[in-house]
Design an enzyme around this catalytic site. Structure first.
Site, PDB file in Angstrom:
ATOM      1  N   GLY A 190       0.816  -1.214   0.000  1.00  0.00           N
ATOM      2  CA  GLY A 190       0.000   0.000   0.000  1.00  0.00           C
ATOM      3  C   GLY A 190       0.843   1.255   0.000  1.00  0.00           C
ATOM      4  CB  ALA A 191       4.363   1.719  -0.640  1.00  0.00           C
ATOM      5  CB  VAL A 205      -2.085  -7.370   0.351  1.00  0.00           C
ATOM      6  CG1 VAL A 205      -0.941  -6.450  -0.062  1.00  0.00           C
ATOM      7  CG2 VAL A 205      -3.252  -6.574   0.937  1.00  0.00           C
ATOM      8  CG  ASN A 224       0.827   1.518   4.757  1.00  0.00           C
ATOM      9  OD1 ASN A 224       0.565   2.193   5.743  1.00  0.00           O
ATOM     10  ND2 ASN A 224       0.484   1.892   3.524  1.00  0.00           N
ATOM     11  CB  SER A 263      -6.775   1.448  12.801  1.00  0.00           C
ATOM     12  OG  SER A 263      -7.679   2.479  13.159  1.00  0.00           O
ATOM     13  CE1 TYR A 265      -9.085   0.098   8.397  1.00  0.00           C
ATOM     14  CE2 TYR A 265      -9.671   1.087  10.506  1.00  0.00           C
ATOM     15  CZ  TYR A 265      -8.787   0.953   9.447  1.00  0.00           C
ATOM     16  OH  TYR A 265      -7.620   1.668   9.445  1.00  0.00           O
ATOM     17  CB  ALA A 297     -13.174  -7.558  12.890  1.00  0.00           C
ATOM     18  CE  LYS A 305      -5.856  -1.445   9.463  1.00  0.00           C
ATOM     19  NZ  LYS A 305      -4.639  -1.592   8.623  1.00  0.00           N
TER      20      LYS A 305
END
Length: 262
Positions: free
Chosen positions: A16-17, A68, A94, A153, A166, A168, A170
Site C-alpha cells: 500500500g505504498a 494483498v 501498510n 488502527s 475494519y 476486526a 486490524k
C-alpha cells in the site's frame, strides 16, 4: 557514534505504498540508507511514481501492482523481489481500508450488511498481512534476520461505531503479530504493530478541510492536531532499524493521545 536508524543497505517491502503513509515510509527508508525498496500498490501508476522518488533518493526500487488479499498475487510479488534483490529484510504491511473495490454497501450498518460486504475490509486488513508474512517469512528465516511492522488502527484498540469489520481486521492482525513474534524471535526476526489514529493522507484530506469538524474531532486528542504521515513513518523507521533490536510483539500507538496503552 553509529546511527542506529541507518538501514545499512537492507531491502524493504512496503504494501500500500503508492500514496499516504506507505509512500512516506518507503521514502523514509530510502533516505535512511535502505539499499532497495519494493513498492506494492494495487495501482501500478502510483507504485511507479513512488519508485521513481525512491531512485531519486539514491536507493534501488521495484514497483509491483497487486492485491494483498490475493495470496497468488502476493507470492508472485515476493518472488520477483527476491529474484531482483536477493533478500527481504524489512516488511511493512501498510495496505488498509477496503481494498481496491470498495462499495457503498460497505458503509451500511453492520447488521444490514452481508458477509460479502465484510470481505474487502477483512481481505485487506487481516488476510493481507497473513498472506505477505506467509510469503516473506521463509526468506527471512533463511537469512537469519527480519523486521516486520504491521500497521493497525486505534479503531481496533479503542472501538469506533460503524467500523466493525475494519476494526476486526486490524485487531486480528495485532493478535497475529504477537503470535508471529513469539514464533520468529529465535530466527532473529522481530514483529510489531504501529497503531494510528486520525492521520492526514490523500484519503482523509477532503474531510480535513472542514475546520469545525476537525476541531471537534481533535478535542478527543491530547495533542490537538491530526497526525501527519511523518509521525507514522518515524515510528516505523525505528522499528525497522537496529534501534528496536530488543522490541518485539508490541503494539505501539502513534495517535496524539487519542487512546493510551499500558
Amino acid at each position: 557514534m553509529s546511527d542506529l536508524l541507518a538501514l545499512k543497505g537492507r531491502t524493504a517491502f512496503v504494501t500500500g505504498a503508492g500514496q499516504g503513509v506507505g509512500r512516506r515510509i518507503a521514502l523514509h527508508f530510502a533516505e535512511h540508507g535502505a539499499g532497495a525498496v519494493v513498492i506494492n500498490d494495487y495501482r501500478l501508476d502510483r507504485a511507479e511514481a513512488v519508485a521513481a522518488e525512491i531512485e531519486a533518493a539514491g536507493a534501488k526500487a521495484l514497483a509491483i501492482a497487486g492485491d494483498v488479499s490475493d495470496l497468488e498475487s502476493v507470492n508472485d510479488a515476493v518472488a520477483q523481489s527476491l529474484q531482483m534483490f536477493g533478500s527481504i529484510d524489512i516488511l511493512v504491511n501498510n495496505a488498509g481500508n477496503a481494498g481496491p473495490n470498495p462499495t457503498d454497501e460497505m458503509t451500511r450498518p453492520f447488521w444490514e450488511q452481508t458477509p460479502t460486504e465484510w470481505h474487502g475490509y477483512l481481505g485487506t486488513n487481516l488476510y493481507g498481512p497473513l498472506n505477505v508474512c506467509h510469503a516473506v517469512a521463509p526468506a527471512m528465516i533463511e537469512h537469519g534476520y527480519g523486521r516486520i511492522v504491521n500497521m493497525i488502527s486505534d479503531a481496533a484498540r479503542f472501538g469506533e461505531p460503524g467500523r466493525e469489520t475494519y476494526a476486526a481486521g486490524k485487531a486480528g492482525t495485532a493478535g497475529f503479530t504477537r503470535s508471529l513474534a513469539a514464533s520468529l524471535g529465535r530466527f532473529g526476526i522481530t514483529a510489531n504493530c504501529v497503531s494510528l489514529a486520525a492521520t492526514r493522507t490523500p484519503r482523509t484530506e477532503k474531510g480535513m478541510e472542514n475546520e469545525a469538524a476537525v476541531k471537534k474531532m481533535m478535542s478527543r486528542y491530547i495533542i490537538r492536531r491530526p497526525g501527519e504521515v511523518d509521525d507514522a513513518a518515524n515510528m516505523v523507521l525505528m522499528l525497522a532499524s537496529d534501534a528496536s533490536s530488543w522490541v518485539t510483539g508490541q503494539t505501539i500507538p502513534v495517535n496524539g493521545g487519542y487512546s493510551f496503552a499500558l
